[in-house]
Write an enzyme that holds these catalytic residues in place. Structure first.
Site, PDB file in Angstrom:
ATOM      1  N   PRO A   1       0.788  -1.232   0.000  1.00 57.63           N
ATOM      2  CA  PRO A   1       0.000   0.000   0.000  1.00 57.63           C
ATOM      3  C   PRO A   1       0.821   1.284   0.000  1.00 57.63           C
ATOM      4  O   PRO A   1       1.840   1.381   0.696  1.00 57.63           O
ATOM      5  CB  PRO A   1      -0.842  -0.107   1.279  1.00 57.63           C
ATOM      6  CG  PRO A   1      -0.189  -1.155   2.101  1.00 57.63           C
ATOM      7  CD  PRO A   1       0.474  -2.088   1.150  1.00 57.63           C
ATOM      8  N   ASN A   2       0.348   2.211  -0.792  1.00 61.30           N
ATOM      9  CA  ASN A   2       0.880   3.582  -0.900  1.00 61.30           C
ATOM     10  C   ASN A   2       2.216   3.682  -1.637  1.00 61.30           C
ATOM     11  O   ASN A   2       2.685   4.782  -1.906  1.00 61.30           O
ATOM     12  CB  ASN A   2       0.989   4.244   0.496  1.00 61.30           C
ATOM     13  CG  ASN A   2      -0.351   4.298   1.188  1.00 61.30           C
ATOM     14  OD1 ASN A   2      -1.313   4.788   0.611  1.00 61.30           O
ATOM     15  ND2 ASN A   2      -0.434   3.774   2.392  1.00 61.30           N
TER      16      ASN A   2
ATOM     17  N   ARG B   1       4.928  10.955  -2.523  1.00 61.81           N
ATOM     18  CA  ARG B   1       4.548  10.787  -1.131  1.00 61.81           C
ATOM     19  C   ARG B   1       5.756  11.033  -0.206  1.00 61.81           C
ATOM     20  O   ARG B   1       6.780  10.361  -0.336  1.00 61.81           O
ATOM     21  CB  ARG B   1       4.077   9.345  -0.988  1.00 61.81           C
ATOM     22  CG  ARG B   1       3.981   8.807   0.379  1.00 61.81           C
ATOM     23  CD  ARG B   1       3.984   7.283   0.329  1.00 61.81           C
ATOM     24  NE  ARG B   1       3.662   6.755   1.623  1.00 61.81           N
ATOM     25  CZ  ARG B   1       4.003   5.550   2.042  1.00 61.81           C
ATOM     26  NH1 ARG B   1       4.659   4.728   1.249  1.00 61.81           N
ATOM     27  NH2 ARG B   1       3.692   5.141   3.241  1.00 61.81           N
TER      28      ARG B   1
ATOM     29  N   TYR C   1      10.806   8.992   1.554  1.00 64.35           N
ATOM     30  CA  TYR C   1      10.815   7.902   0.571  1.00 64.35           C
ATOM     31  C   TYR C   1      11.529   8.231  -0.743  1.00 64.35           C
ATOM     32  O   TYR C   1      11.623   7.376  -1.627  1.00 64.35           O
ATOM     33  CB  TYR C   1       9.372   7.456   0.294  1.00 64.35           C
ATOM     34  CG  TYR C   1       8.666   6.953   1.537  1.00 64.35           C
ATOM     35  CD1 TYR C   1       9.116   5.820   2.203  1.00 64.35           C
ATOM     36  CD2 TYR C   1       7.558   7.627   2.064  1.00 64.35           C
ATOM     37  CE1 TYR C   1       8.492   5.356   3.360  1.00 64.35           C
ATOM     38  CE2 TYR C   1       6.912   7.168   3.213  1.00 64.35           C
ATOM     39  CZ  TYR C   1       7.383   6.041   3.852  1.00 64.35           C
ATOM     40  OH  TYR C   1       6.774   5.576   4.988  1.00 64.35           O
TER      41      TYR C   1
ATOM     42  N   ASN D   1       8.018  -5.437  -0.435  1.00 64.51           N
ATOM     43  CA  ASN D   1       7.849  -4.306   0.482  1.00 64.51           C
ATOM     44  C   ASN D   1       6.353  -4.216   0.738  1.00 64.51           C
ATOM     45  O   ASN D   1       5.596  -3.700  -0.084  1.00 64.51           O
ATOM     46  CB  ASN D   1       8.372  -3.010  -0.141  1.00 64.51           C
ATOM     47  CG  ASN D   1       8.275  -1.834   0.833  1.00 64.51           C
ATOM     48  OD1 ASN D   1       7.622  -1.930   1.874  1.00 64.51           O
ATOM     49  ND2 ASN D   1       8.900  -0.725   0.486  1.00 64.51           N
TER      50      ASN D   1
ATOM     51  N   ALA E   1       2.950  -0.679   5.184  1.00 65.47           N
ATOM     52  CA  ALA E   1       2.463  -0.736   6.569  1.00 65.47           C
ATOM     53  C   ALA E   1       1.981  -2.132   6.967  1.00 65.47           C
ATOM     54  O   ALA E   1       2.006  -2.483   8.152  1.00 65.47           O
ATOM     55  CB  ALA E   1       1.342   0.278   6.765  1.00 65.47           C
TER      56      ALA E   1
ATOM     57  N   GLU F   1      12.638  -9.058   2.287  1.00 61.06           N
ATOM     58  CA  GLU F   1      11.838  -7.874   2.656  1.00 61.06           C
ATOM     59  C   GLU F   1      12.672  -6.612   2.472  1.00 61.06           C
ATOM     60  O   GLU F   1      13.821  -6.552   2.907  1.00 61.06           O
ATOM     61  CB  GLU F   1      11.376  -7.999   4.111  1.00 61.06           C
ATOM     62  CG  GLU F   1      10.627  -6.779   4.611  1.00 61.06           C
ATOM     63  CD  GLU F   1       9.774  -7.075   5.832  1.00 61.06           C
ATOM     64  OE1 GLU F   1       9.099  -8.122   5.871  1.00 61.06           O
ATOM     65  OE2 GLU F   1       9.786  -6.247   6.766  1.00 61.06           O
TER      66      GLU F   1
ATOM     67  N   HIS G   1      12.547  -2.261   2.795  1.00 57.52           N
ATOM     68  CA  HIS G   1      11.889  -1.003   3.159  1.00 57.52           C
ATOM     69  C   HIS G   1      12.764   0.132   2.659  1.00 57.52           C
ATOM     70  O   HIS G   1      13.987   0.103   2.845  1.00 57.52           O
ATOM     71  CB  HIS G   1      11.722  -0.876   4.674  1.00 57.52           C
ATOM     72  CG  HIS G   1      10.790  -1.904   5.224  1.00 57.52           C
ATOM     73  ND1 HIS G   1       9.422  -1.811   5.095  1.00 57.52           N
ATOM     74  CD2 HIS G   1      11.031  -3.067   5.871  1.00 57.52           C
ATOM     75  CE1 HIS G   1       8.864  -2.875   5.644  1.00 57.52           C
ATOM     76  NE2 HIS G   1       9.815  -3.661   6.128  1.00 57.52           N
TER      77      HIS G   1
ATOM     78  N   ARG H   1      12.501   5.211  12.955  1.00 56.95           N
ATOM     79  CA  ARG H   1      11.260   5.981  12.829  1.00 56.95           C
ATOM     80  C   ARG H   1      10.337   5.749  14.038  1.00 56.95           C
ATOM     81  O   ARG H   1      10.798   5.363  15.095  1.00 56.95           O
ATOM     82  CB  ARG H   1      10.589   5.613  11.496  1.00 56.95           C
ATOM     83  CG  ARG H   1      11.479   5.949  10.298  1.00 56.95           C
ATOM     84  CD  ARG H   1      10.797   5.689   8.987  1.00 56.95           C
ATOM     85  NE  ARG H   1       9.596   6.503   8.838  1.00 56.95           N
ATOM     86  CZ  ARG H   1       8.647   6.274   7.926  1.00 56.95           C
ATOM     87  NH1 ARG H   1       8.774   5.255   7.106  1.00 56.95           N
ATOM     88  NH2 ARG H   1       7.597   7.055   7.846  1.00 56.95           N
TER      89      ARG H   1
HETATM   90  C1  DQA Z   1       7.859   1.353   4.221  1.00 60.02           C
HETATM   91  C2  DQA Z   1       7.873   1.597   5.727  1.00 60.02           C
HETATM   92  C3  DQA Z   1       6.488   1.396   6.331  1.00 60.02           C
HETATM   93  O1  DQA Z   1       6.521   1.669   7.716  1.00 60.02           O
HETATM   94  C4  DQA Z   1       5.490   2.334   5.684  1.00 60.02           C
HETATM   95  O2  DQA Z   1       4.197   2.086   6.196  1.00 60.02           O
HETATM   96  C5  DQA Z   1       5.508   2.258   4.210  1.00 60.02           C
HETATM   97  C6  DQA Z   1       6.796   2.192   3.530  1.00 60.02           C
HETATM   98  C7  DQA Z   1       9.214   1.687   3.568  1.00 60.02           C
HETATM   99  O3  DQA Z   1       9.423   1.283   2.428  1.00 60.02           O
HETATM  100  O4  DQA Z   1      10.035   2.374   4.181  1.00 60.02           O
HETATM  101  O5  DQA Z   1       4.485   2.353   3.551  1.00 60.02           O
HETATM  102  O6  DQA Z   1       7.598  -0.015   3.990  1.00 60.02           O
END
Ligand code: DQA
Length: 151
Positions: free
Chosen positions: A20-21, A28, A33, A83, A86, A107, A109, A116
């Protein structure tokens, strides 16, 4: 003559699954990011890894991410870069899906989740993965692909 399959050619496949996102990366919170979007970055990765088939998938839905893990999860000569955004922090369903499949999952990020907010410090999906890369921005995906290729 039918074209040779990737497996027959010994070509590795990497499936990148973003949660997501992450479709808004570049727009964003760029201070966290980065300013590059995935559309652009996947093109860069494909140019860098010409001997590797790179498949990209993004969804904002938990079930769609699980379906994608199932879809590729039993293939050979393949690795998954995940990835889960959240969902990484609370999706037992995604963690179970990673454990259910045989393909190794790395995984990634973009941000260093440990530097954070406290609620981001724990990833419930990470223990089900082969390894985790966090805090290197987009470069994390490249590092994960290298780890899969060198495996
Ligand atoms: C993330 C870190 C997560 O905490 C966050 O909710 C994201 C992006 C990252 O790539 O740093 O959506 O996965």
């Amino acid at each position: 003559m039918a074209p040779m399959s990737n497996e027959a050619m010994g070509k590795k496949k990497v499936v990148i699954i973003n949660g997501p996102n992450l479709n808004l990366t570049g727009l964003r919170e760029p201070e966290i990011y980065g300013k590059t979007g995935f559309q652009e970055y996947i093109g860069i990765l494909k140019q860098k890894f010409t001997d590797t088939e790179i498949v990209y998938f993004q969804s904002n839905s938990e079930g769609a991410i699980i379906d994608e893990l199932h879809k590729y999860g039993f293939d050979t000569n393949i690795g998954i870069v995940l990835n889960a955004g959240a969902y990484s922090h609370y999706s037992i369903a995604i963690a179970d899906a990673i454990r259910a499949i045989t393909v190794p999952v790395i995984e990634v990020h973009l941000s260093n989740i440990y530097s954070r907010e406290e609620y981001r410090h724990n990833s419930v999906t990470a223990p089900a993965c082969k390894g985790i890369i966090a805090g290197f921005g987009m470069q994390g995906y490249e590092l994960a692909i290298r780890a899969i290729i060198n495996d």
